[in-house]
Design a protein around this motif. Structure first.
Motif, PDB file in Angstrom:
ATOM      1  N   GLU B  16       0.844  -1.180   0.000  1.00 12.94           N
ATOM      2  CA  GLU B  16       0.000   0.000   0.000  1.00 12.94           C
ATOM      3  C   GLU B  16       0.884   1.236   0.000  1.00 12.94           C
ATOM      4  O   GLU B  16       1.816   1.361   0.784  1.00 12.94           O
ATOM      5  CB  GLU B  16      -0.911   0.004   1.228  1.00 12.94           C
ATOM      6  N   LYS B  17       0.619   2.144  -0.902  1.00 10.49           N
ATOM      7  CA  LYS B  17       1.396   3.372  -0.934  1.00 10.49           C
ATOM      8  C   LYS B  17       0.433   4.544  -0.863  1.00 10.49           C
ATOM      9  O   LYS B  17      -0.726   4.418  -1.253  1.00 10.49           O
ATOM     10  CB  LYS B  17       2.210   3.449  -2.223  1.00 10.49           C
ATOM     11  N   GLY B  18       0.913   5.676  -0.405  1.00  7.48           N
ATOM     12  CA  GLY B  18       0.045   6.838  -0.260  1.00  7.48           C
ATOM     13  C   GLY B  18      -0.311   7.443  -1.594  1.00  7.48           C
ATOM     14  O   GLY B  18       0.140   6.997  -2.647  1.00  7.48           O
ATOM     15  N   PHE B  19      -1.141   8.465  -1.571  1.00  4.40           N
ATOM     16  CA  PHE B  19      -1.600   9.134  -2.771  1.00  4.40           C
ATOM     17  C   PHE B  19      -0.436   9.619  -3.622  1.00  4.40           C
ATOM     18  O   PHE B  19      -0.379   9.379  -4.822  1.00  4.40           O
ATOM     19  CB  PHE B  19      -2.498  10.310  -2.378  1.00  4.40           C
ATOM     20  N   TRP B  20       0.533  10.281  -2.975  1.00  3.48           N
ATOM     21  CA  TRP B  20       1.621  10.868  -3.759  1.00  3.48           C
ATOM     22  C   TRP B  20       2.451   9.811  -4.454  1.00  3.48           C
ATOM     23  O   TRP B  20       2.804   9.942  -5.617  1.00  3.48           O
ATOM     24  CB  TRP B  20       2.520  11.733  -2.860  1.00  3.48           C
ATOM     25  N   VAL B  24       1.519  10.472  -8.246  1.00  2.00           N
ATOM     26  CA  VAL B  24       2.407  11.542  -8.676  1.00  2.00           C
ATOM     27  C   VAL B  24       3.843  11.038  -8.813  1.00  2.00           C
ATOM     28  O   VAL B  24       4.397  10.995  -9.903  1.00  2.00           O
ATOM     29  CB  VAL B  24       2.322  12.742  -7.728  1.00  2.00           C
ATOM     30  N   PHE B  25       4.439  10.610  -7.710  1.00  4.10           N
ATOM     31  CA  PHE B  25       5.826  10.134  -7.788  1.00  4.10           C
ATOM     32  C   PHE B  25       5.825   8.615  -7.891  1.00  4.10           C
ATOM     33  O   PHE B  25       6.384   7.917  -7.071  1.00  4.10           O
ATOM     34  CB  PHE B  25       6.620  10.610  -6.584  1.00  4.10           C
ATOM     35  N   SER B  26       5.183   8.137  -8.939  1.00  7.54           N
ATOM     36  CA  SER B  26       5.062   6.701  -9.090  1.00  7.54           C
ATOM     37  C   SER B  26       6.143   6.191 -10.021  1.00  7.54           C
ATOM     38  O   SER B  26       6.556   6.869 -10.946  1.00  7.54           O
ATOM     39  CB  SER B  26       3.688   6.371  -9.672  1.00  7.54           C
ATOM     40  N   THR B  27       6.601   4.960  -9.758  1.00  5.53           N
ATOM     41  CA  THR B  27       7.538   4.345 -10.688  1.00  5.53           C
ATOM     42  C   THR B  27       6.834   3.311 -11.551  1.00  5.53           C
ATOM     43  O   THR B  27       7.470   2.616 -12.326  1.00  5.53           O
ATOM     44  CB  THR B  27       8.688   3.656  -9.933  1.00  5.53           C
ATOM     45  N   ASP B  28       5.512   3.200 -11.402  1.00  3.05           N
ATOM     46  CA  ASP B  28       4.751   2.216 -12.168  1.00  3.05           C
ATOM     47  C   ASP B  28       4.621   2.685 -13.620  1.00  3.05           C
ATOM     48  O   ASP B  28       4.144   3.786 -13.877  1.00  3.05           O
ATOM     49  CB  ASP B  28       3.372   2.057 -11.519  1.00  3.05           C
ATOM     50  N   PRO B 127      12.745   1.415 -13.358  1.00  2.87           N
ATOM     51  CA  PRO B 127      11.526   2.175 -13.044  1.00  2.87           C
ATOM     52  C   PRO B 127      11.807   3.599 -12.553  1.00  2.87           C
ATOM     53  O   PRO B 127      11.070   4.513 -12.885  1.00  2.87           O
ATOM     54  CB  PRO B 127      10.875   1.358 -11.933  1.00  2.87           C
ATOM     55  N   ARG B 128      12.886   3.774 -11.809  1.00  2.00           N
ATOM     56  CA  ARG B 128      13.124   5.128 -11.297  1.00  2.00           C
ATOM     57  C   ARG B 128      13.604   6.069 -12.397  1.00  2.00           C
ATOM     58  O   ARG B 128      13.259   7.238 -12.424  1.00  2.00           O
ATOM     59  CB  ARG B 128      14.125   5.091 -10.140  1.00  2.00           C
ATOM     60  N   MET B 131      10.548   7.288 -14.002  1.00  2.00           N
ATOM     61  CA  MET B 131       9.909   8.394 -13.293  1.00  2.00           C
ATOM     62  C   MET B 131      10.672   9.693 -13.554  1.00  2.00           C
ATOM     63  O   MET B 131      10.074  10.744 -13.801  1.00  2.00           O
ATOM     64  CB  MET B 131       9.873   8.099 -11.792  1.00  2.00           C
ATOM     65  N   LEU B 132      11.988   9.596 -13.545  1.00  2.00           N
ATOM     66  CA  LEU B 132      12.796  10.786 -13.826  1.00  2.00           C
ATOM     67  C   LEU B 132      12.447  11.325 -15.208  1.00  2.00           C
ATOM     68  O   LEU B 132      12.323  12.535 -15.410  1.00  2.00           O
ATOM     69  CB  LEU B 132      14.279  10.415 -13.750  1.00  2.00           C
ATOM     70  N   SER B 133      12.233  10.419 -16.164  1.00  2.00           N
ATOM     71  CA  SER B 133      11.920  10.840 -17.524  1.00  2.00           C
ATOM     72  C   SER B 133      10.671  11.704 -17.560  1.00  2.00           C
ATOM     73  O   SER B 133      10.661  12.793 -18.152  1.00  2.00           O
ATOM     74  CB  SER B 133      11.759   9.594 -18.402  1.00  2.00           C
ATOM     75  N   VAL B 134       9.613  11.273 -16.894  1.00  2.00           N
ATOM     76  CA  VAL B 134       8.382  12.058 -16.968  1.00  2.00           C
ATOM     77  C   VAL B 134       8.554  13.381 -16.234  1.00  2.00           C
ATOM     78  O   VAL B 134       7.996  14.412 -16.633  1.00  2.00           O
ATOM     79  CB  VAL B 134       7.156  11.260 -16.469  1.00  2.00           C
TER      80      VAL B 134
END
Ligand code: HEM
Ligand SMILES: [Cu+2]
Lengths: 197, 579
Positions: B16-20, B24-28, B127-128, B131-134
């Motif tokens: 479980e991860k929080g909203f952010w 927002v800061f997702s690596t999915d 994955p990280r 995230m950096l890319s976006v």
């Protein structure tokens, strides 16, 4: 931890090339870096072949300083290889020593470069003096930024090695090494193109 | 078999991860794809609005454009476009559409969303980095937005940014606007380099058991070829952009003739990237069609391997055609011939792919849901773009057509078809997977019919404008006596263009309505074979409950031996089940 374990089990079942992903990624990155410097060097050659009065400007560069810097970078590539060798043998003391030396040599290179720039600027050769000087500052400057980036990466690895935090990720020394050798090779091209004329 | 190992991993990935961390800061990769989707649709609205202002000005020069009076001075004067701002508009329209709509939509959205799902991986290799890319892309977007508002005005040297116009602030009076434009583009390149590295490494190393390279869905091949072409062509332009920025900021003279520089150098560096770039955009769009056609004609793709080889050949050839953009730029005329030849050569692999697609349709049991309509629309529209490319690709014709509306019509037939027809085809097709609900078919069909007709009424007349001699990048055609008789065509085009833009509202309504009210899709609404349809819609956090095993290629439709007319890639043959 749990994640890492799962990844390991899963990676056995995946279909892949056998090259570790990190390494494949760095190779892709270096391939595009090669085209960046390739474009720059290609532009330089085209402009240079098409213009007269070139050697006069190039004669103002100091061959001996550049030669010294070439030797510094070559030696640093050697210490980087030795650092990787130390990782393979699990010798963390040697690893720290050689990483330290690599960083030091990188900084020496940058110091000499700064000295060289200062001298040229003092003689009034600014980036706007002419297209040769544009290329001189542009090419060596972009290369120096790459050296700086490499030094920073090595410093991060060195700090981690000091705190023994490098442990499960030692292959990163190899990846940093790939990048460092690339930066070295670029210089091997820049040196004759700019200074040996 | 290997399933035993697969079982161990089952269900261990849900944290479980929080909203952010989730949105927002997702690596999915799936969330990142949706973030790119939101950004590219935002930019599409701005790029479309710029197109509206451009078209209004061309049809009714120096009159107030309806709905634009809110734009303050010195951009516009109570809705009237001044000439300097016209230049900003075309620059921003081109830049936005190519770099901030086409690339993110076709590569970042579909590549990120589909590659891991289609090859049976839990996520990208890095994955990280993804995230950096976006986030770097978001930064690029911000910089481009800011560049509109700095003193001195925004970049106005065209999306190609040719020097000497772009090389010194004193030439145009535009200072920081242009500098920030260069920075924005450089950041965008960095974002897509990270993406390309991820696409390639992921496809090489993260495939599910049994997913050999020649069992990959063709869109994956297209995405990685596009990624490689991008990574190998963008370097020289990055170098070129650094030189341009240095010229502007610290006074080097790379492109400044009075300092011994070469303005033409930029054109070579730009088009060395710029031409491969059109294939970077086209290939993913072709990939989308290649996935959709077999599903809705219930037939295997015709010529799977030849298509792959053609793609690779086209990718290689795309590196040696660039100077066809420079026939009249003062290059050595002896270069025109070889570049004409390579340009005409490169249409061969694409013609092959088009024939393969037509052969795929041949005698299939074809149905026409919205994704299929848009896929066929892409093909039809792109065909006209490709055929007119042969005109402008050969030097003798191009010397007449260069920088006229013939060229504008040509590249919109190629780009609009890839980006919007192809993009819509993909969105209608994978929307059920991405959001778990179906889009509305009736609205979808109305959207297609209007888009198809209005696109053609907007852009086909531009061929006539070009043949009539109307130049591109002019703010007021009425200033030229010989163009005045053509003005009714301009008025007609503008009317069509406005309707075309408005009709995209139907898509927006359909999109948001279906997001909340659409019919629940189920895992495999189109009865397709590829792996993304074997998991739930939308897929869970790590994509698959169990990593699938792949038994065959992706297009096994209507096999005589099977009861159903499709056979998913991960379904064992009956004998194997017994074992
Ligand atoms: C409703 C949709 C669109 C309309 C009405 C439209 C209209 C136009 C017009 C009239 C021009 C020429 C401006 C001039 O030369 O003075 C233009 C330029 C251009 N358009 Fe579009 N366009 C549309 C969509 C697109 C799309 C989807 C793309 C690409 C993905 C695109 C890419 C470009 C580019 C690259 C230029 C050249 C800009 C320059 O000259 O620097 N456009 N557009
Ligand atoms: Cu081209």
């Amino acid at each position: 931890m749990k994640d890492a374990l799962n990844m390991k089990i899963e990676s056995m079942t995946l279909t892949g090339t056998g090259i570790p992903s990190g390494k494949a990624g760095v190779w892709c990155f270096l391939a595009s870096e090669i085209t960046v410097f390739g474009g720059l060097i290609g532009s330089y050659l085209v402009v240079r072949l098409g213009s007269g009065g070139w050697p006069e400007a190039a004669a103002h560069l100091s061959f001996s300083l550049a030669l010294f810097n070439t030797l510094v970078l070559l030696t640093s590539s050697m210490t980087m290889v030795l650092a990787f060798d130390a990782v393979e043998k699990g010798d963390s003391k040697k690893l720290r020593t050689f990483l330290f030396l690599t960083i030091l040599l990188g900084l020496v290179f940058l110091g000499v470069k700064a000295f060289e720039y200062a001298g040229k600027l003092a003689h009034g050769f600014t980036p706007g003096t002419g297209v040769f000087w544009s290329f001189y500052y542009g090419m060596t400057g972009l290369h120096a930024l790459h050296v700086l980036a490499g030094v920073i990466v090595n410093i991060i690895l060195f700090m981690e090695a000091l705190g023994n935090a490098l442990k499960p990720n030692e292959h990163r020394v190899e990846l940093a090494g790939l990048y460092w050798h690339f930066v070295d090779i670029v210089w091997i091209f820049l040196f004759p193109l700019l200074y040996l004329t | 078999m290997s399933n035993i190992l697969g079982d161990v991993t089952q269900g261990t990935y849900h944290e479980e991860k929080g909203f952010w961390r989730t949105y927002v800061f997702s690596t999915d990769h799936k969330v990142i794809a949706k973030q790119y989707l939101a950004l590219s649709l935002f930019w599409a609205v701005l790029g479309g609005f710029a197109a509206y202002l451009i078209r209004w000005q061309l049809a009714y020069p120096e009159t107030a454009a309806p709905g634009a009076s809110w734009i303050p001075e010195p951009f516009m004067y109570e809705g009237v476009v001044p000439p300097e701002f016209y230049n900003v508009l075309i620059t921003m329209h081109g830049t936005i559409m190519v770099f901030f709509v086409a690339m993110p939509l076709l590569l970042a959205v579909f590549g990120n969303y589909l590659i891991p799902l289609m090859i049976g991986a839990r996520d990208m290799a890095f994955p990280r980095l993804n995230m950096l890319s976006v986030w770097v892309f978001t930064l690029a977007s911000l910089v481009l937005l800011i560049s509109l508002f700095v003193p001195g005005g925004a970049a106005s040297a065209g999306w190609t940014g040719y020097p000497p116009l772009s090389a010194k602030a004193i030439y145009t009076g535009v200072n920081w606007g242009m500098n920030l434009w260069i920075v924005a583009i450089a950041l965008e390149f960095a974002a897509f380099l990270m993406g390309g590295i991820n696409f390639l490494t992921t496809t090489l190393n993260m495939r599910a058991p049994g997913m050999t390279l020649f069992r990959l869905p063709l869109i994956v091949w297209m995405q990685i070829t596009a990624g490689v072409v991008f990574m190998l062509s963008v370097g020289p332009l990055i170098a070129g952009a650094v030189m341009l920025l240095l010229d502007r900021v610290i006074g080097t003279t790379f492109y400044v003739p009075e300092g011994g520089g070469q303005p033409l150098l930029w054109q070579h560096l730009f088009w060395f990237f710029g031409h491969p770039e059109v294939y970077v955009i086209l290939l993913p769009a072709l990939g989308i069609i290649l996935e959709i056609l077999p599903v809705f004609s219930r037939k295997p793709i015709f010529g799977y391997r030849p298509i792959i080889y053609s793609t690779i050949v086209a990718g290689i050839l795309s590196f040696i055609v660039w100077a066809h953009h420079q026939y009249v730029s003062g290059i050595d005329p002896r270069l025109a011939m070889p570049f004409s030849i390579t340009t005409i050569l490169i249409s061969v692999p694409f013609a092959l792919i088009v024939f393969a697609l037509i052969a795929t349709l041949w005698k299939g049991s074809i149905s026409f849901p919205t994704p299929m309509l848009f896929a066929l629309g892409t093909l039809g529209v792109f065909l006209i773009g490709g055929l007119t490319g042969i005109f402008v690709g050969s030097a003798p014709v191009d010397i007449y057509f260069h920088d006229t509306y013939f060229v504008v019509a040509h590249f919109h037939y190629t780009l609009f078809s890839a980006v919007f027809f192809g993009g819509f085809a993909g969105l209608y097709f994978w929307f059920p997977k991405m959001f778990g609900r179906m889009m509305n078919e009736t609205l979808g069909k109305i959207h297609f019919v209007l888009t198809f007709i209005l696109f053609n009424t907007t852009f086909f007349p531009m061929f006539f404008l070009g043949i009539g001699g109307m130049m591109r990048r002019i703010a007021n055609p009425m200033q030229y006596e010989f163009l005045q008789p053509l003005q009714p065509i301009n008025v007609f085009i503008t009317g069509s263009a406005i309707l075309l833009l408005i009709s995209q509202g139907i898509f927006a309504i359909n999109f948001f309505w279906s997001l909340f009210r659409g019919r629940i899709a189920g895992p495999n609404p189109w009865q397709a074979n590829t792996l993304e349809w074997s998991t739930s819609s939308p897929p869970p956090h790590e994509n698959f409950h169990k990593i699938p095993t792949v038994y065959r290629g992706p297009y096994e439709y209507s096999l005589p031996e099977t009861a159903e007319d499709w056979l998913p890639q991960n379904q064992p043959e009956l004998e194997e089940v017994k074992k």
